[in-house]
Design an enzyme around this catalytic site. Structure first.
Site, PDB file in Angstrom:
ATOM      1  N   GLU A   1     -59.499  41.581  55.563  1.00  0.00           N
ATOM      2  CA  GLU A   1     -58.756  40.684  54.683  1.00  0.00           C
ATOM      3  C   GLU A   1     -57.315  40.508  55.171  1.00  0.00           C
ATOM      4  O   GLU A   1     -56.633  41.489  55.456  1.00  0.00           O
ATOM      5  CB  GLU A   1     -58.767  41.276  53.273  1.00  0.00           C
ATOM      6  CG  GLU A   1     -58.149  40.409  52.212  1.00  0.00           C
ATOM      7  CD  GLU A   1     -58.321  41.012  50.831  1.00  0.00           C
ATOM      8  OE1 GLU A   1     -57.546  40.639  49.928  1.00  0.00           O
ATOM      9  OE2 GLU A   1     -59.213  41.868  50.650  1.00  0.00           O
TER      10      GLU A   1
ATOM     11  N   ASP B   1     -56.394  35.885  51.843  1.00  0.00           N
ATOM     12  CA  ASP B   1     -55.905  36.311  50.537  1.00  0.00           C
ATOM     13  C   ASP B   1     -54.521  35.728  50.300  1.00  0.00           C
ATOM     14  O   ASP B   1     -54.368  34.711  49.622  1.00  0.00           O
ATOM     15  CB  ASP B   1     -55.886  37.835  50.438  1.00  0.00           C
ATOM     16  CG  ASP B   1     -55.314  38.330  49.105  1.00  0.00           C
ATOM     17  OD1 ASP B   1     -55.064  37.499  48.209  1.00  0.00           O
ATOM     18  OD2 ASP B   1     -55.114  39.545  48.954  1.00  0.00           O
TER      19      ASP B   1
ATOM     20  N   LYS C   1     -56.808  50.053  52.455  1.00  0.00           N
ATOM     21  CA  LYS C   1     -55.530  49.419  52.743  1.00  0.00           C
ATOM     22  C   LYS C   1     -54.989  49.929  54.079  1.00  0.00           C
ATOM     23  O   LYS C   1     -54.848  51.138  54.292  1.00  0.00           O
ATOM     24  CB  LYS C   1     -54.522  49.725  51.628  1.00  0.00           C
ATOM     25  CG  LYS C   1     -54.866  49.081  50.299  1.00  0.00           C
ATOM     26  CD  LYS C   1     -54.678  47.574  50.335  1.00  0.00           C
ATOM     27  CE  LYS C   1     -54.834  46.958  48.953  1.00  0.00           C
ATOM     28  NZ  LYS C   1     -54.605  45.502  48.958  1.00  0.00           N
TER      29      LYS C   1
ATOM     30  N   LYS D   1     -57.537  34.968  43.333  1.00  0.00           N
ATOM     31  CA  LYS D   1     -56.853  35.790  42.347  1.00  0.00           C
ATOM     32  C   LYS D   1     -56.163  34.891  41.330  1.00  0.00           C
ATOM     33  O   LYS D   1     -55.398  33.986  41.699  1.00  0.00           O
ATOM     34  CB  LYS D   1     -55.814  36.701  43.014  1.00  0.00           C
ATOM     35  CG  LYS D   1     -56.420  37.739  43.944  1.00  0.00           C
ATOM     36  CD  LYS D   1     -55.343  38.584  44.599  1.00  0.00           C
ATOM     37  CE  LYS D   1     -55.952  39.658  45.501  1.00  0.00           C
ATOM     38  NZ  LYS D   1     -54.897  40.422  46.229  1.00  0.00           N
TER      39      LYS D   1
ATOM     40  N   ASP E   1     -58.191  45.789  54.390  1.00  0.00           N
ATOM     41  CA  ASP E   1     -57.154  44.851  53.951  1.00  0.00           C
ATOM     42  C   ASP E   1     -55.840  45.243  54.603  1.00  0.00           C
ATOM     43  O   ASP E   1     -55.238  46.264  54.260  1.00  0.00           O
ATOM     44  CB  ASP E   1     -57.027  44.893  52.428  1.00  0.00           C
ATOM     45  CG  ASP E   1     -56.056  43.842  51.898  1.00  0.00           C
ATOM     46  OD1 ASP E   1     -55.525  43.054  52.710  1.00  0.00           O
ATOM     47  OD2 ASP E   1     -55.840  43.811  50.670  1.00  0.00           O
TER      48      ASP E   1
END
Length: 374
Positions: free
Chosen positions: A229, A254, A174, A278, A201
């Site tokens: 991402e 995403d 992250k 998701k 991400d």
């Protein structure tokens, strides 16, 4: 001729829900939020023959706009009444549910998954039998990653080393709060886990210019980065396309991807090499399959991911991942962050590999309402 699995008519006798709270083993931090415990709602769909399916929805205010109370309200006031008393096969039952709408996608997903689970159990088949395209084989395993949440470089390095020591080969890092500090974070992780493959991400945290600069710099250094991402804001599809055109590292959508309509928009804009699907965003399995079908048609790879969601939600995501041929990656480590791993069953993780356990529907035990109650 007998109907296809899941299409024999069944009737919905009741839709119920119960709320839970699960502490995490350590805080989960992204550019958008910090989470130390997860409140979630379990939905049960009971058929007239007594078969019960379950789904779940986690509180993700920063992403879907839903808290536990709004999820309960949507189940009680919208999705439950629409489904109770309905009769039909899987497609007919799902047609009774209102379409996914922002602010209620997780709630709808919980009901959608519970319907799938109940129908598959009534048919005596695993959920993959309802999700796999005709003529395709269900995959046996997929390699899971482990997320290293957004903290100071030393803490991230320590978390990365722990994950690799436990058998992880792919780390999801992250980033996205500060470009200079992001570079320090990345190099600290690489020093601690030099053999790991990395998925980065940014959670929308970079500008277009910063994204191009930092990704190009990583490419010049030859860093082992498999993808980046959502580097820029979800609404900036043109900016995402600019980043993709300027770098060679695969770019994954995403937060920009909620529905099959979003998937078409991203494809037309040339904005993504990869999709992160998701269930909490798509509103359930049906549109997730539609996105994966579109991705396969246009040569786009899919990851099935999750937010900080409980085991019931992840079990559904694992079923989808192994059933659909377009899904080649998973980011489904969320239950490993939970202090409790209830309910039992569904799937297992052996080293880094996810594998389904035998059983009907989600193959999970029912979660007792008295487990981690709120």
């Amino acid at each position: 001729m007998s109907p296809a699995p899941g299409q024999a008519p069944v009737s919905v006798a009741a839709v119920r829900r119960h709320r839970h709270r699960a502490p995490l083993l350590h805080p989960f931090v992204t550019a958008a939020r910090r989470t130390e415990a997860v409140e979630y709602v379990v939905v049960e769909v009971e058929l007239s023959d007594g078969t019960v399916g379950q789904g779940s929805a986690a509180e993700t205010v920063a992403v879907t706009g839903e808290d536990a109370a709004s999820i309960e309200a949507a189940v009680d006031g919208v999705f439950g009444p629409a489904l109770t008393g309905a009769t039909g096969g899987l497609d007919g039952l799902l047609a009774c549910l209102p379409a996914p709408a922002r602010g209620a996608t997780s709630a709808r997903s919980a009901v959608d998954v519970a319907v799938h689970d109940a129908v598959a159990r009534a048919a005596g088949v695993p959920l993959t039998a309802l999700l796999a395209p005709a003529g395709t084989a269900v995959k046996q395993t997929l390699e899971n990653d482990m997320t290293v949440s957004l903290e100071d470089p030393a803490t991230m390095a320590a978390r990365a080393a722990e994950a690799v020591a436990a058998g992880t080969r792919i780390l999801k890092i992250k980033l996205g709060r500060d470009v200079a500090e992001d570079r320090r974070r990345l190099h600290a992780v690489l020093e601690a886990a030099p053999q790991a493959r990395l998925r980065l991400d940014a959670n929308q945290g970079w500008s277009v210019e910063d994204a191009i600069a930092i990704i190009s710099g990583m490419e010049d250094e030859g860093l082992p980065v498999d993808l980046v991402e959502q580097p820029v804001a979800a609404a900036d599809v043109a900016g995402l396309a600019r980043v993709r055109a300027a770098v060679t590292t695969p770019i994954m959508a995403d937060e920009a991807l909620w529905s099959s309509e979003d998937a078409r928009r991203l494809i037309e804009a040339g904005a993504a090499d990869l999709f992160n699907v998701k269930l909490a965003k798509t509103g359930g399995l049906a549109d997730a399959v539609a996105i994966a079908d579109l991705a396969a048609e246009h040569g786009i790879g899919c990851m099935v991911g999750s937010m900080m969601e409980p085991r019931i939600s992840i079990a559904a995501a694992v079923q989808l991942s192994l059933a659909h041929p377009a899904v080649t990656m998973v980011d489904l480590d969320a239950p490993l962050w939970f202090a409790s791993d209830a309910p039992a069953g569904g799937y297992t993780q052996e080293g880094a590999d996810l594998r389904l356990l035998p059983g009907e529907g989600l193959a999970l035990e029912r979660l007792d309402p008295g487990t981690d109650p709120v």
